[in-house]
Write an enzyme that holds these catalytic residues in place. Structure first.
Site, PDB file in Angstrom:
ATOM      1  N   GLU A  23     -10.060 -12.338 -14.762  1.00 14.44           N
ATOM      2  CA  GLU A  23     -10.983 -12.960 -13.814  1.00 14.44           C
ATOM      3  C   GLU A  23     -11.953 -13.794 -14.631  1.00 14.44           C
ATOM      4  O   GLU A  23     -12.709 -13.259 -15.440  1.00 14.44           O
ATOM      5  CB  GLU A  23     -11.744 -11.897 -12.997  1.00 14.44           C
ATOM      6  CG  GLU A  23     -10.830 -10.965 -12.220  1.00 14.44           C
ATOM      7  CD  GLU A  23     -11.584  -9.963 -11.348  1.00 14.44           C
ATOM      8  OE1 GLU A  23     -12.834 -10.061 -11.275  1.00 14.44           O
ATOM      9  OE2 GLU A  23     -10.937  -9.088 -10.762  1.00 14.44           O
TER      10      GLU A  23
ATOM     11  N   CYS B  33     -11.452  10.453  -7.742  1.00 13.74           N
ATOM     12  CA  CYS B  33     -11.609  11.156  -9.017  1.00 13.74           C
ATOM     13  C   CYS B  33     -10.330  11.023  -9.842  1.00 13.74           C
ATOM     14  O   CYS B  33      -9.226  11.189  -9.315  1.00 13.74           O
ATOM     15  CB  CYS B  33     -11.898  12.627  -8.727  1.00 13.74           C
ATOM     16  SG  CYS B  33     -11.742  13.661 -10.186  1.00 13.74           S
TER      17      CYS B  33
ATOM     18  N   GLU C  69     -10.504  -2.749 -12.795  1.00 14.16           N
ATOM     19  CA  GLU C  69     -11.806  -2.478 -13.412  1.00 14.16           C
ATOM     20  C   GLU C  69     -12.161  -0.999 -13.387  1.00 14.16           C
ATOM     21  O   GLU C  69     -13.156  -0.590 -12.759  1.00 14.16           O
ATOM     22  CB  GLU C  69     -12.902  -3.308 -12.717  1.00 14.16           C
ATOM     23  CG  GLU C  69     -12.764  -4.789 -12.990  1.00 14.16           C
ATOM     24  CD  GLU C  69     -13.883  -5.631 -12.355  1.00 14.16           C
ATOM     25  OE1 GLU C  69     -14.643  -5.094 -11.528  1.00 14.16           O
ATOM     26  OE2 GLU C  69     -13.999  -6.823 -12.701  1.00 14.16           O
TER      27      GLU C  69
ATOM     28  N   GLN D  46     -18.976 -12.094  -0.396  1.00 11.58           N
ATOM     29  CA  GLN D  46     -19.127 -13.428   0.197  1.00 11.58           C
ATOM     30  C   GLN D  46     -19.934 -14.352  -0.705  1.00 11.58           C
ATOM     31  O   GLN D  46     -19.852 -15.564  -0.595  1.00 11.58           O
ATOM     32  CB  GLN D  46     -19.825 -13.311   1.559  1.00 11.58           C
ATOM     33  CG  GLN D  46     -19.015 -12.523   2.571  1.00 11.58           C
ATOM     34  CD  GLN D  46     -19.792 -12.259   3.848  1.00 11.58           C
ATOM     35  OE1 GLN D  46     -20.338 -13.164   4.448  1.00 11.58           O
ATOM     36  NE2 GLN D  46     -19.850 -11.005   4.242  1.00 11.58           N
TER      37      GLN D  46
ATOM     38  N   CYS E 219     -16.805  16.757 -10.083  1.00 14.63           N
ATOM     39  CA  CYS E 219     -16.203  17.606  -9.060  1.00 14.63           C
ATOM     40  C   CYS E 219     -15.522  18.819  -9.704  1.00 14.63           C
ATOM     41  O   CYS E 219     -15.403  18.919 -10.924  1.00 14.63           O
ATOM     42  CB  CYS E 219     -15.202  16.790  -8.236  1.00 14.63           C
ATOM     43  SG  CYS E 219     -13.668  16.433  -9.104  1.00 14.63           S
TER      44      CYS E 219
END
Lengths: 671, 671, 671
Positions: free
Chosen positions: C316, C107, C142, C365, C153
């Site tokens: 990326e 959080c 990200e 993967q 919460c």
């Protein structure tokens, strides 16, 4: 017939009220509903009441010779109440409580909330007792909206056990009635019975049925608290409630027994998109999206007229574009007026628009109104004003009453929806297949509960009357003996009142009267061939097929597709002076028409020609409304009557009123 | 080959039993399964046992020379047990417990439930030990039904840690095997490892794989408790379990190791709608909905024959219309008989109908039976009676055994489904692409686990054998060396036993034998062009493409679409006396046929002409069933054999039996 | 312009690093990002730090004259931290915590997690302070991925109340601003305000808006902690963050204010399938699935250039096939190079591939890389190497800057998405309708926040600029007064900054400048007729229509369908030296083109011919990239410029670079 409007003085500065209310009166409005969500303003701090502002609004309304309809504000308990008593919150099946921040977050079985409700209602009712400008009350607001009838909290668990103890003689009686030998579900005491929470497979249908009855009854009792307190304070007031349309979890008949009349909230562009028997929006096109389906709206009018056993109100009537799902198209010109007339024709004494002015904040900013959010008239106001004047020009009329009734049974609805046996089975949609057919023949159709006076009707349609106890079976048989025409459809009388299959095949206690029983049933996907004969003609059907084994009954139709080919699907039997007919398929429109015409003819009910497209005739106390929900103009041959409103040519989205019964009129597409 | 039926004496008054049971015997039934949900009647109060009623039913069965199959009643612990020990409830990933009110609400790892299960089983087994009319037992009922293999309670968390401690040498070993360096997922001790509860992104696939293995093993161990207790009580009894069909979360081979044979519950109209490789109901039409897909049912027969390593039972065989999803069409005339014969032809020694009589209450009122709910025969009873007589006319037969096997590997299933990489990838559907092709060539196909004796087969198909450890790789290589024909398909041998990519490209430890490796893979939506060559012809494929880099291997087919155009997609290599072939696309039917024919020819397995439509040949111990699941009649040229059942012309939904092997028959559409 | 790569030394044995890093250098790579998820390796036991391994990797990188980009590893707190402080977990609205096992389970408002983050960042930053081969830092990873911006919460509840206390003068101020008179939602104190948890109906939109602002601000503040600590340690480092693309819950402008520049992670085959304004995969076909939509990717480049206020990074960049949803097609040959050039053309100074090598374990993967999992080059490596060389051949260039800007306002996004009023309304898709049109005319388009310097632009497009406070209205009016060309679209300026409708009809404070106001609006399903005129021509539109009442404004277009037929839908007004134009429909491509050309012409921005298909011109500092995302070749007439890269004919999936501005080029389909 009168018009009303919903107004929220608490949303606007007090200096605007006078202008708003004056303009309401100018628009011909006679009733103003207020304060259904204003608990926070009536009791801004615990125990500190303030009704002055509301009384000021009522007084202003009175000054313009209008009447206020006030509401118990219990749909929205304020935050301080939730914080002090968190146990009043509804709970989802997995125990998650519904939090503050919208509405209807309370449990109907909370003893604390009963006490708090009593307190605010007593104070509010006492304050306005005897007030000359308060005509009556709406209890709470749209019970059950947002799926809030069924709660799963501890208070409900306890209340459910109490309810079961009153219903059943003993736990053995319950075990036997439900059939708990199945899957080791027997209980040793009532205290072992829980609410139907998350479980691996589906729940026992008899347990669900009783839980659904209990949940509906919980609303009935909570509503009775309101009614009793209001009547204690002032016995001259009417008390009503604004129901939603063909809504599953709440038995509108049961709640309405405690009311002076029922009201409902009508949003045709929303309900038409929502109805399972209308095309998807992408296929519906402009036409239906901008005008609504007359039978989706009309059947709800009939339902709440039935629940009222006489005239009813539309408490919220669509006044413009709304926050419809999934799409929110603007209604076509004329629709506000047409919907209002349609309601009146069906028996509404008051049609009250929602709302006077589009709200500038909160969850309903996209809910259109008679006035836009800047306070200036929106598209609907002029139509509403015209309609009020037209209502003035018509005499006061009694409620419509038909020769034909459709039996509505919430127990059967709950039972079939718990075991739909097909993604395409919907109780209301199946009802509407017959309602539509009868309405396209100009017939007035009542929707009544199974406890209604059946003898009042020449013909009865009992669509999927799934649960039939012995008493109802006897009453239906007697009805036919005495000359009544009874139409049973798929899934009817398959089970007893506990959702238990009987020892005899369906229609169980009516099988003897029918002279046949149901040997097989199946549900069918789109794409499967479905053909059936009826009286020598071949027709399409959908969703469901049964095949019957006749005994004394006469075979009227046979399946022409599937493994049941050649098997009887429609059987009729003469009993005493009447007939029972059983239709073992869900008919497409042409078959529903043929069946309906046959029924009407046997019952000596006058039958008009099949009406074009979405034109409907609606008769009220000798006057007939010609409402054209389509786009093509039609011509009206008024028979012995005269046109008291409108012309011989009725354009799309327009209407006419004739002082003659519906079956005398002849309606043709304009050529 | 015999028939049986499922009966629930606890659902009916005792006075009806005699008539029911007498009529079973008249229908040629020889086995009656009972009591799988009757804990409440065996122990109505804690510690008070009552087996008298069940023994009375068994005795009645015995009086008619039939045998009872009894069940441990643990699928439905009664309410009092749940109330006393709420900790036995399964929990969903977010901690929500599964409540009482349906079935399978217990956790397989609850120590309390083990104790309570042991208690009821011991009492029950002791009571019936030595009873001459009890043939054997079914453990529990449909383990895992309603997604109940995987539980997330504290007992399971603790058991999972124990399971991991036994599997791995150390926590470092686990970290290395799973690859927990990824996303900081390393643990410092086994006690840090939790069950895979709600988390933001997807879970680590190796963790999921071990959790899935653990959950399946938990059922295996719980089942072993039942088996051991039953055998302790009476060693002459057989013990079986009724599995569901091609079901994901439970390894049927592992459970079956402890059983005398496996049984499964076959509902073709349900399973056909459920199978991902059949059309949607709307496109399926009447034909498949009313007859089922022979290969959906057939592959399950083969699977449980494989799990049994010999003859198996169908414990519940569809007996009429059922509560299928989403639609419940009536089966066509003849289907009850055809499904029963199909099961027998595939190796079922007993086919037991579900159920004798439609239940009048509870969750399965829509589940059809041999008799309707009024007790009178329903459509299936006559067909069942005929079939029993036909079975009598046939000799006792050994189980079928094929020259071709498909390898089934639940680890590969779990791994590929956790990382499907396409909404259209389904392990069973991919298997069935090859199963279908082989079956349309009349070949008997075994489904066996990777630990089976591979040498028994001339050809092996290993569809998406995703996880291959070194030992299995060695065994497969040896198999080919010794003359076996091995077919590998997409995604095969990509990873090690921990779902870990190897240092070598796929097919990893089989790449050398193949003489090629997989350079690229992709998943493809419908609408994307998919063309591939095979042996000079051009074919369509679906869902998945790979391109290979050959070393010694021979290129048999190349991609003809997409960026991989011209790249090798199908490669074959001769190894010792056999071949390895790798197919890098999911073939449509014609390509699957061409590949299958090539495989059979290389393996010297006789190949029939491609069978018309949904006609199937099924050979058992020298007898061949011609089952026609289509609607068009076919003619049978029996070759050297004679027709022992049926005629030369086999209508739709009909069958014939010939005492000759399948490859000698010639089947043609009737002209 | 340079290339980089993402590398995970912690996933590979140390002996492989040298070879990996040497080959990176050979591929022309200059930056290596590392360690964003490696907390477990930096602090394997609480308080025991280990940065040696990372420093060794950095040193190896330095040896090859490359620079490392390091990350704060807070996206993946290790298991021991979660176990010690379970309160740091995010919670779902119903209170379910996000468990360990993936990433982003913390959080943003946890005081404990702030303390623990500070601890690891300080230790890490101190260790590398002054290291010559560390160029800069990425904070966390990200933010918000997997829907993790919004937490429910207790820490967040408390922080939300604090945030509200700072924003509003008093609780009465909040009640007034939100409009809590609606549904009795008034609060008596800030302590009564909860997070928007589960409730029966939808939440109050103003409450949601502030909650969404608060949640975004929580990320901003948490990110600032990282930035401050890193800069304290070494002021020479740059600090950036890798955002996701057009992502809803996080205001990229606000976060970026604390950064040196913004970076984002670009996966064209994933984002193109995900974009609501691209066809479904089944209809998209090969072409878009294998190349991506240039405007989906391009608009994100423009967004993060806007957030950077200059050059940005792609941290990326897609390097091959990936784990895209729902389908994962292989990119066509050439796409890795084309995407990299596209990024550079749009203003990326560094394009860093994800990742060097496909990971052998864990959740990714199936995420392709420059090298396959065996370590050998995958399809993209050669293209990446070529691209690096091409970058070297080009001069260093300043960031592009356009004459036209699109205003991006996250408040408007949150407000319209909370009340989308149609399943088809999407803020980014609506923006892109205009972005696409302008880009097909070769224009450079900036995406800027409403606080940007508006005067820098000749034309401004404000799509669905829903919430406009008085100050912004004044600035926009002044902009037009001073000669700016302002385009407002549907839903613009309807509400104030609290999502509250104003007393004046839309566009509220801009209505006077426009000389018109919005009288009606509607949302329309597919299948409904939608026709509108513009400048005498007839065009199609979609999803939304409004009709306007002009005052001084000139009607440019009128509705030609529905009840609004003949009503004004597009109005323009001259104000000072500029114009305001309001477009009351969501234009299809041809109308968007016509509107854009009109806007550009009024603004004196050069307009090229409409580019063929998916060819795009992208100008950076006097150089223009011709990027051909289609499959058909085009020819380039370079005008006054010369081709510095590529040829006059640019094939599909290829590119050319010309040293001339875009509007001088002429592009034609090759004939």
């Amino acid at each position: 017939m009168h018009t009303g409007v919903c107004y929220f003085p608490e949303h606007w500065p007090r200096e605007r009220w006078a202008d708003d209310i004056e303009r309401m009166a100018e628009a011909g409005i006679e009733y103003v509903r207020m304060a259904e969500f204003a608990w926070n303003r009536m009791e801004p701090e615990p125990g500190e009441y303030d009704f002055e502002w509301l009384e000021a609004a009522v007084d202003l309304i009175g000054e313009h010779d209008m009447q206020a309809v006030l509401c118990t504000p219990t749909a929205t308990p304020p935050k301080w109440l939730l914080d002090e008593y968190p146990e009043i919150r509804q709970e989802e099946p997995d125990g998650t409580p519904l939090e503050f921040g919208s509405r209807r977050h309370y449990c109907f079985n909370s003893a604390v909330y009963w006490r708090e409700s009593r307190r605010i209602i007593e104070n509010l009712a006492d304050h306005f007792a005897g007030h000359e400008h308060v005509a009556g009350w709406q209890t709470d607001n749209e019970y059950g909206c947002h799926e809030t009838v069924r709660c799963y909290c501890d208070d409900c668990a306890s209340a459910f056990r109490t309810w079961l103890r009153e219903y059943y003689d003993s736990i053995d009686d319950l075990n036997e009635a439900w059939g708990n030998a199945f899957w080791s579900q027997e209980y040793r005491s009532f205290s072992e019975v829980d609410l139907p929470g998350p479980t691996a497979a589906n729940h026992h249908p008899s347990r669900l049925l009783d839980y659904n009855r209990f949940a509906s009854d919980s609303v009935v009792e909570y509503n009775r608290l309101h009614v009793d307190l209001l009547r204690e304070a002032d016995d001259d007031w009417f008390v009503t409630h604004n129901f939603m349309g063909d809504f599953d979890p709440l038995d509108a008949f049961d709640v309405s027994e405690d009311l002076d009349f029922a009201a409902w909230d009508s949003y045709p562009t929303l309900h038409t998109q929502d109805a399972p028997d209308t095309p998807a929006p992408e296929e519906m096109g402009d036409d239906l999206q901008r005008a609504g389906d007359p039978d989706v709206t009309g059947m709800n009018h009939a339902l709440y007229r039935g629940a009222s056993d006489g005239p009813f109100w539309v408490m919220e009537n669509q006044a413009g574009d709304i926050r419809a799902f999934p799409y929110s198209a603007e209604p076509d010109d004329g629709m506000i007026r047409l919907w209002t007339h349609q309601a009146a024709a069906h028996g509404a004494d008051v049609v009250s628009y929602f709302r006077w002015r589009r709200c500038q904040f909160g969850q309903e900013q996209y809910w259109g109104a008679l006035n836009n959010y800047d306070g200036a008239p929106d598209r609907g106001l002029e139509e509403a004003t015209d309609t009020a004047a037209e209502f003035e020009s018509l005499p006061d009329l009694d409620a419509p009453s038909g020769d034909v009734a459709i039996l509505v049974d919430y127990d059967s609805l709950w039972a079939t929806h718990a075991e739909a046996h097909s993604p395409d089975f919907d109780y209301w949609a199946h009802l509407r297949a017959y309602y539509r057919a009868l309405r396209r023949r100009g017939v007035t159709v009542d929707l009544v509960s199974t406890s209604a006076d059946l003898e009042a009707y020449a013909a009865l349609v009992a669509p999927s009357l799934h649960l039939v106890d012995d008493d109802l079976a006897d009453r239906l048989t007697a009805y036919v003996q005495d000359g009544g025409e009874l139409l049973l459809t798929i899934r009817s009388a398959m089970k007893d009142e506990h959702d238990h299959l009987r020892d005899e095949l369906a229609p169980g206690p009516l099988a003897e009267a029918l002279g046949a029983h149901v040997a097989q049933h199946e549900s069918l996907s789109p794409g499967v061939e479905t053909q059936v004969s009826y009286d020598g003609e071949s027709y399409a059907y959908q969703t469901w097929a049964e095949w019957l084994e006749p005994d004394d009954g006469t075979v009227i139709g046979r399946l022409e597709s599937g493994p049941g080919t050649e098997e009887p699907a429609i059987v009729r039997n003469a009993v005493g002076d009447g007939h029972v007919e059983y239709v073992g398929v869900w008919p497409e429109a042409d078959l529903a028409d043929a069946i309906s015409v046959g029924l009407l003819e046997r019952a000596d009910v006058p039958v008009s020609e099949r009406l074009p497209g979405r034109v409907r005739l609606t008769e009220r106390d000798g006057y007939t409304w010609v409402t054209n929900f389509g786009t093509d103009a039609v011509t009206v041959d008024a028979g012995s009557g005269t046109l008291v409103l409108g012309d011989e040519t009725v354009s799309g989205r327009d209407l006419a009123v004739v002082d003659a019964p519906a079956h005398e009129l002849e309606i043709d597409l304009e050529t």
